[in-house]
Design a protein around this motif. Structure first.
Motif, PDB file in Angstrom:
ATOM      1  N   GLN A  56       0.827  -1.208   0.000  1.00  0.00           N
ATOM      2  CA  GLN A  56       0.000   0.000   0.000  1.00  0.00           C
ATOM      3  C   GLN A  56       0.861   1.257   0.000  1.00  0.00           C
ATOM      4  N   PHE A  57       1.883   1.266   0.858  1.00  0.00           N
ATOM      5  CA  PHE A  57       2.769   2.427   0.963  1.00  0.00           C
ATOM      6  C   PHE A  57       3.571   2.639  -0.314  1.00  0.00           C
ATOM      7  N   MET A  58       4.209   1.579  -0.807  1.00  0.00           N
ATOM      8  CA  MET A  58       5.093   1.711  -1.946  1.00  0.00           C
ATOM      9  C   MET A  58       4.332   1.926  -3.260  1.00  0.00           C
ATOM     10  N   MET A  59       3.163   1.305  -3.394  1.00  0.00           N
ATOM     11  CA  MET A  59       2.374   1.508  -4.608  1.00  0.00           C
ATOM     12  C   MET A  59       1.954   2.965  -4.740  1.00  0.00           C
ATOM     13  N   GLN A  60       1.534   3.559  -3.615  1.00  0.00           N
ATOM     14  CA  GLN A  60       1.127   4.966  -3.653  1.00  0.00           C
ATOM     15  C   GLN A  60       2.321   5.860  -3.943  1.00  0.00           C
ATOM     16  N   PHE A  61       3.448   5.563  -3.299  1.00  0.00           N
ATOM     17  CA  PHE A  61       4.656   6.354  -3.496  1.00  0.00           C
ATOM     18  C   PHE A  61       5.112   6.312  -4.954  1.00  0.00           C
ATOM     19  N   ILE A  62       5.183   5.125  -5.515  1.00  0.00           N
ATOM     20  CA  ILE A  62       5.678   4.968  -6.890  1.00  0.00           C
ATOM     21  C   ILE A  62       4.721   5.571  -7.902  1.00  0.00           C
ATOM     22  N   SER A  63       3.419   5.364  -7.713  1.00  0.00           N
ATOM     23  CA  SER A  63       2.464   5.943  -8.664  1.00  0.00           C
ATOM     24  C   SER A  63       2.473   7.469  -8.583  1.00  0.00           C
ATOM     25  N   ASP A  64       2.737   8.031  -7.403  1.00  0.00           N
ATOM     26  CA  ASP A  64       2.812   9.498  -7.256  1.00  0.00           C
ATOM     27  C   ASP A  64       3.996  10.078  -8.026  1.00  0.00           C
ATOM     28  N   ILE A  65       5.182   9.474  -7.877  1.00  0.00           N
ATOM     29  CA  ILE A  65       6.339  10.031  -8.578  1.00  0.00           C
ATOM     30  C   ILE A  65       6.257   9.748 -10.080  1.00  0.00           C
ATOM     31  N   ASP A  66       5.655   8.617 -10.437  1.00  0.00           N
ATOM     32  CA  ASP A  66       5.470   8.312 -11.859  1.00  0.00           C
ATOM     33  C   ASP A  66       4.557   9.352 -12.508  1.00  0.00           C
ATOM     34  N   HIS A  67       3.520   9.757 -11.795  1.00  0.00           N
ATOM     35  CA  HIS A  67       2.591  10.764 -12.315  1.00  0.00           C
ATOM     36  C   HIS A  67       3.306  12.093 -12.557  1.00  0.00           C
ATOM     37  N   LEU A 255      -8.218   4.514 -22.205  1.00  0.00           N
ATOM     38  CA  LEU A 255      -8.806   3.884 -21.019  1.00  0.00           C
ATOM     39  C   LEU A 255      -7.903   4.050 -19.796  1.00  0.00           C
ATOM     40  N   ILE A 256      -6.598   3.933 -20.006  1.00  0.00           N
ATOM     41  CA  ILE A 256      -5.662   4.142 -18.888  1.00  0.00           C
ATOM     42  C   ILE A 256      -5.716   5.590 -18.420  1.00  0.00           C
ATOM     43  N   THR A 257      -5.853   6.515 -19.352  1.00  0.00           N
ATOM     44  CA  THR A 257      -6.001   7.929 -18.992  1.00  0.00           C
ATOM     45  C   THR A 257      -7.235   8.136 -18.125  1.00  0.00           C
ATOM     46  N   ASN A 258      -8.305   7.402 -18.420  1.00  0.00           N
ATOM     47  CA  ASN A 258      -9.543   7.514 -17.640  1.00  0.00           C
ATOM     48  C   ASN A 258      -9.351   7.165 -16.172  1.00  0.00           C
ATOM     49  N   ILE A 259      -8.445   6.219 -15.877  1.00  0.00           N
ATOM     50  CA  ILE A 259      -8.273   5.769 -14.490  1.00  0.00           C
ATOM     51  C   ILE A 259      -7.099   6.437 -13.787  1.00  0.00           C
ATOM     52  N   ASN A 261      -6.005   9.463 -13.074  1.00  0.00           N
ATOM     53  CA  ASN A 261      -6.120  10.562 -12.117  1.00  0.00           C
ATOM     54  C   ASN A 261      -6.953  10.214 -10.896  1.00  0.00           C
ATOM     55  N   ASN A 262      -7.497   8.988 -10.866  1.00  0.00           N
ATOM     56  CA  ASN A 262      -8.211   8.531  -9.678  1.00  0.00           C
ATOM     57  C   ASN A 262      -7.173   7.961  -8.701  1.00  0.00           C
ATOM     58  N   PRO A 263      -7.048   8.548  -7.495  1.00  0.00           N
ATOM     59  CA  PRO A 263      -5.999   8.090  -6.566  1.00  0.00           C
ATOM     60  C   PRO A 263      -6.106   6.612  -6.210  1.00  0.00           C
ATOM     61  N   CYS A 265      -6.803   4.295  -8.306  1.00  0.00           N
ATOM     62  CA  CYS A 265      -6.445   3.493  -9.487  1.00  0.00           C
ATOM     63  C   CYS A 265      -5.048   3.803 -10.014  1.00  0.00           C
ATOM     64  N   SER A 266      -4.330   4.710  -9.352  1.00  0.00           N
ATOM     65  CA  SER A 266      -3.057   5.175  -9.909  1.00  0.00           C
ATOM     66  C   SER A 266      -2.031   4.050 -10.025  1.00  0.00           C
ATOM     67  N   TRP A 267      -2.033   3.106  -9.049  1.00  0.00           N
ATOM     68  CA  TRP A 267      -1.077   1.999  -9.113  1.00  0.00           C
ATOM     69  C   TRP A 267      -1.406   1.077 -10.282  1.00  0.00           C
ATOM     70  N   ILE A 268      -2.681   0.786 -10.487  1.00  0.00           N
ATOM     71  CA  ILE A 268      -3.073  -0.066 -11.618  1.00  0.00           C
ATOM     72  C   ILE A 268      -2.697   0.606 -12.932  1.00  0.00           C
ATOM     73  N   ALA A 269      -2.905   1.925 -13.013  1.00  0.00           N
ATOM     74  CA  ALA A 269      -2.525   2.658 -14.224  1.00  0.00           C
ATOM     75  C   ALA A 269      -1.027   2.523 -14.482  1.00  0.00           C
ATOM     76  N   PHE A 270      -0.235   2.634 -13.421  1.00  0.00           N
ATOM     77  CA  PHE A 270       1.221   2.477 -13.550  1.00  0.00           C
ATOM     78  C   PHE A 270       1.570   1.080 -14.068  1.00  0.00           C
ATOM     79  N   LEU A 271       0.954   0.048 -13.499  1.00  0.00           N
ATOM     80  CA  LEU A 271       1.224  -1.321 -13.930  1.00  0.00           C
ATOM     81  C   LEU A 271       0.848  -1.530 -15.393  1.00  0.00           C
ATOM     82  N   LEU A 272      -0.295  -0.973 -15.796  1.00  0.00           N
ATOM     83  CA  LEU A 272      -0.766  -1.161 -17.163  1.00  0.00           C
ATOM     84  C   LEU A 272       0.112  -0.405 -18.172  1.00  0.00           C
ATOM     85  N   LEU A 273       0.555   0.784 -17.799  1.00  0.00           N
ATOM     86  CA  LEU A 273       1.443   1.547 -18.697  1.00  0.00           C
ATOM     87  C   LEU A 273       2.727   0.760 -18.964  1.00  0.00           C
TER      88      LEU A 273
END
Length: 278
Positions: A56-67, A255-259, A261-263, A265-273
């Motif tokens: 939970q901690f690392m997924m949020q951290f990584i998706s934040d810096i990736d964004h 579709l990835i763009t759709n998800i 910006n939702n906090p 879904c940000s980790w899933i978006a990172f994985l899919l990208l």
């Protein structure tokens, strides 16, 4: 709040005071007001709970810096400042868990925890390398891997100052200072130490790619959690495409763009990208 989230938050409070080893399932259930039966419906063991908190901690951290890195509005030294700001803000916001994670990594012999730490570390490397390529391109071709380690060194050492030594933190000043240092290193460093071969050797140690099946499992869980929305509809379509690969790259990207910006879904978006390499 779900029982699972209540357990995680209660456990985090106890882990922050006592550490992982000294905290028992009994203490967690008593602190959260939830029965042992309910605990084991959510987590098979204390170790699984610990891994869920780390995820939970690392997924949020990584998706934040990736964004931040992939936002086209960020460029130049401003991108560096925002990158460092997001890093330290995240550590500051989750300081209790960041302290535990750093301490446990330094002293643990738990292979799963070590492997998970390496996996997330490599994801941070990938995002940092992407940022450096954007900023400096071919000019750092021979020093880019050294720069990655310098930036991670800044993140590690300076986070310790306010996590463990209670140094007063002027976050804006710190991030501007580190952005300036990174610029100087990028523009004036000429003697590389970490070669392509050495870096690849580091990456192969404990490297673990996430499979399509694992991504689908994460998506299914998120689909169940979300209310009816464009994000949920997009996730359903993306899940189907991961299984069948029937959509065009343009539709997948939309579709990835759709998800993204939702906090939630940000980790899933990172994985899919990364999965689609778009």
């Amino acid at each position: 709040m779900s029982k699972k989230q209540i357990i995680m938050e209660s456990a985090l409070e106890l882990f922050a005071k006592q550490g992982f080893e000294a905290t028992s399932v009994q203490q967690i259930t008593e602190h959260s007001g939830i029965s042992k039966g309910a605990f084991y419906l959510s987590f098979k063991s204390k170790d699984e709970l610990i891994m869920a908190l780390i995820d939970q901690f690392m997924m949020q951290f990584i998706s934040d810096i990736d964004h931040i890195v992939n936002d086209p509005n960020n460029s130049g030294e401003e991108l560096l400042v925002k990158f460092f700001y997001t890093t330290f803000y995240s550590f500051q916001k989750h300081s209790d868990f960041a302290k535990i994670f750093i301490k446990e990594q330094a002293h643990t012999f738990n292979e799963e925890l070590i492997s998970k730490g390496r996996h997330f570390d490599q994801l941070i490397d990938d995002i940092t390398l992407s940022m450096l390529d954007q900023l400096y391109g071919e000019t750092i071709q021979h020093t880019k891997y050294d720069l990655i380690y310098c930036i991670k060194g800044f993140m590690h050492v300076y986070s310790h100052l306010f996590l463990f030594f209670n140094v007063p933190l002027d976050l804006d000043l710190l991030c501007r200072s580190l952005a300036e240092k990174t610029e100087l290193l990028a523009k004036h460093s000429t003697i590389p130490f970490i070669t392509d071969e050495l870096y690849e050797m580091f990456r192969k140690t404990g490297h673990e790619e996430m499979t399509a099946g694992q991504i689908i499992e994460i998506m299914e869980q998120k689909i169940e959690e979300l209310e009816d929305s464009i994000e949920k509809e997009s996730l359903v379509l993306l899940k189907q495409d991961v299984q069948e690969l029937s959509l065009s790259p343009a539709i997948v990207k939309g579709l990835i763009t759709n998800i993204r910006n939702n906090p939630h879904c940000s980790w899933i978006a990172f994985l899919l990208l990364n999965y689609y390499e778009v």
